[in-house]
Design an enzyme around this catalytic site. Structure first.
Site, PDB file in Angstrom:
ATOM      1  N   TYR A 194       0.960  -1.263  -0.083  1.00 29.07           N
ATOM      2  CA  TYR A 194      -0.261  -0.157   0.027  1.00 29.07           C
ATOM      3  C   TYR A 194       0.963   1.099  -0.123  1.00 29.07           C
ATOM      4  O   TYR A 194       1.902   1.389   0.665  1.00 29.07           O
ATOM      5  CB  TYR A 194      -0.769  -0.041   1.263  1.00 29.07           C
TER       6      TYR A 194
ATOM      7  N   ASP B 207       9.149   2.911   0.115  1.00 29.47           N
ATOM      8  CA  ASP B 207       7.996   3.400   0.727  1.00 29.47           C
ATOM      9  C   ASP B 207       8.390   2.984   2.313  1.00 29.47           C
ATOM     10  O   ASP B 207       7.940   2.149   2.792  1.00 29.47           O
ATOM     11  CB  ASP B 207       6.664   3.164   0.462  1.00 29.47           C
TER      12      ASP B 207
ATOM     13  N   LYS C 123       3.496   9.103   8.793  1.00 28.34           N
ATOM     14  CA  LYS C 123       3.522   8.452  10.060  1.00 28.34           C
ATOM     15  C   LYS C 123       4.318   8.911  11.086  1.00 28.34           C
ATOM     16  O   LYS C 123       4.111  10.050  11.657  1.00 28.34           O
ATOM     17  CB  LYS C 123       3.482   6.748  10.044  1.00 28.34           C
TER      18      LYS C 123
END
Ligand SMILES: *Cc1c(COP(=O)(O)O)cnc(C)c1O
Length: 429
Positions: A144, A239, A267
């Site tokens: 994702y 990522d 995050k």
């Protein structure tokens, strides 16, 4: 436990917010039941609106690596707020956090801040395309990278949970430039590259996949991708929205000793505020606006409150590098105890763990990619386990495709409570 107030609030929310939530996986569709509305959180504990308390294993899906409402982060935000909350002009703190970030992240000279992990990944790909002059990217099924169009092709957790691996609204034109490969399968990637000579700008991946449960890279996989990128003029994009500042101060690059060309963050880097970032070398970043022609911008990018939270978080991680050892030990302790509990109850299981990322799969066979993760998620055992744990006051991510995140505020007493709960719940599986 009683969730009366949560139920009421959820009904109200559904009237004015699609599905009652601002991000789909919060809705509990995969596990059933009523999503829990949070009132407050401190350290490793969540307090809901009905007065229930939970030990939290999602930690805002990763950012709260030090636990909730860490005093230094809270203080930094409060102090900054008094000076005004947004200017759309440069501020000194943006350089401070950028200096610290490039010091902590291996191989990177410059970093640009954005407002989410989605934005970071989307911008990283645009940069790679603009830099190489090529259109296509390779992504791995089950990875994702946020919800921008190019990535909504077999995108793990949220998208998988809802059975829409290819979202309506993503055009064929966009989809055709995203080439799908199997995670941990270097041969598959080699074949795709061979079939598209000089067309592929970049390979993007989660170096440790975290959106199909936690899936570590097989030995040599990341290094193999690095070599393939070098041989074929492609950029390697890590990522690290999930793994960055979590698996080590320098993220997966540091942990696996493999250098990426562009790294995306989110995050943890925002300390709980909406922040993303992407970093790269001078040579590549020189192509980004305003120095170069590749456009990227944001009204609230580098927002002072967000930067203050991020800087407080990164400073704490930088100064106290023992946090990573401590997290490793706590998570290993949890892993060992969970395994004992499952064996004791005769429950078939596979547990994957890297550092403070861990996931439980109710399957005997190794979970190494999206296909094996999906197979393991079959049969609804996770649903029973999730609700059993919730009832015991343990908050897990509400999907079998999610990784659990540990925070350093967790005590061994909390871990023991979690293990006792898991032992009991396992007996009911
Ligand atoms: C969470 C996540 C994103 C998206 O970040 P948002 O801030 O939710 O847009 C991208 N990549 C990975 C690996 C993630 O875990």
């Amino acid at each position: 436990m009683i969730y009366q107030r949560s139920s009421t609030l959820f009904k109200e929310a559904q009237k004015v917010i699609p599905g009652g939530v601002n991000s789909p996986v919060r809705a509990f569709k995969a596990v059933g039941g009523t999503p829990i509305f949070v009132k407050s959180a401190k350290g490793p504990y969540l307090q809901d609106v009905d007065g229930n308390r939970f030990i939290d294993y999602i930690n805002s899906w990763g950012p709260m690596i030090l636990g909730h409402a860490h005093p230094k982060v809270v203080e930094a935000i409060i102090e900054k707020t008094k000076l005004g909350t947004s200017f759309g002009m440069p501020t000194e703190i943006e350089t401070e956090i950028a200096e610290l970030a490039v010091k902590m992240i291996p191989n990177m000279d410059k970093i640009r801040f954005v407002n989410s992990g989605t934005e970071a990944c989307m911008s990283a790909v645009r940069l790679a395309r603009g830099y190489t002059g090529r259109d296509k990217i390779i992504k791995f099924s089950g990875c994702y990278h946020g919800h921008s169009d190019a990535f909504l092709i077999q995108a793990g957790s949220g998208a998988v949970t809802f059975g829409t691996p290819n979202s309506p609204g993503v055009t064929q034109g966009t989809a055709k430039d995203t080439l799908l490969a199997h995670f941990n399968d270097l041969e598959d990637v080699r074949e795709i590259v061979a079939n598209h000579p000089d067309e592929i700008a970049a390979i993007i991946l989660e170096p440790v996949a975290g959106n199909m449960g936690c899936i570590p890279p097989k030995a040599g996989f990341l290094q193999g991708l690095r070599e393939l990128c070098d041989a074929c003029g492609m950029l390697l994009i890590f990522d690290e929205v999930m793994t960055g500042f979590r698996l080590a101060a320098g993220g997966a690059q540091e942990r696996y000793h493999v250098a990426a060309d562009i790294v995306a963050f989110g995050k943890v880097i925002g300390g709980g505020l909406p922040v993303g970032a992407f970093a790269s070398s001078d040579a590549i970043m020189g192509h980004l606006a305003p120095d170069g022609p590749i456009y990227q911008a944001g009204t609230l990018s580098g927002n002072p409150l967000a930067m203050a939270a991020g800087l407080a978080m990164l400073s704490e991680l930088h100064q106290n590098s023992g946090i990573y050892d401590s997290l490793e030990q706590k998570t290993a302790y949890l892993e060992k105890g969970l395994i004992e509990g499952f064996i004791n109850a005769g429950v078939i299981h596979t547990i994957n763990r890297v550092g403070s990322m861990i996931s439980v799969h109710f399957s005997e066979t190794p979970v190494t990619n999206f296909e094996t993760a999906s197979k393991a998620a079959h049969g609804g055992k996770f649903r029973t386990y999730f609700h059993g744990m919730l009832n015991e006051g343990i908050y897990l991510a509400p999907s079998a495709f999610e990784t659990w995140f540990l925070c350093d505020a967790l005590t061994y007493h909390d871990l023991d409570q979690t293990l006792e709960a898991s032992k009991r719940v396992a007996l009911s599986l």
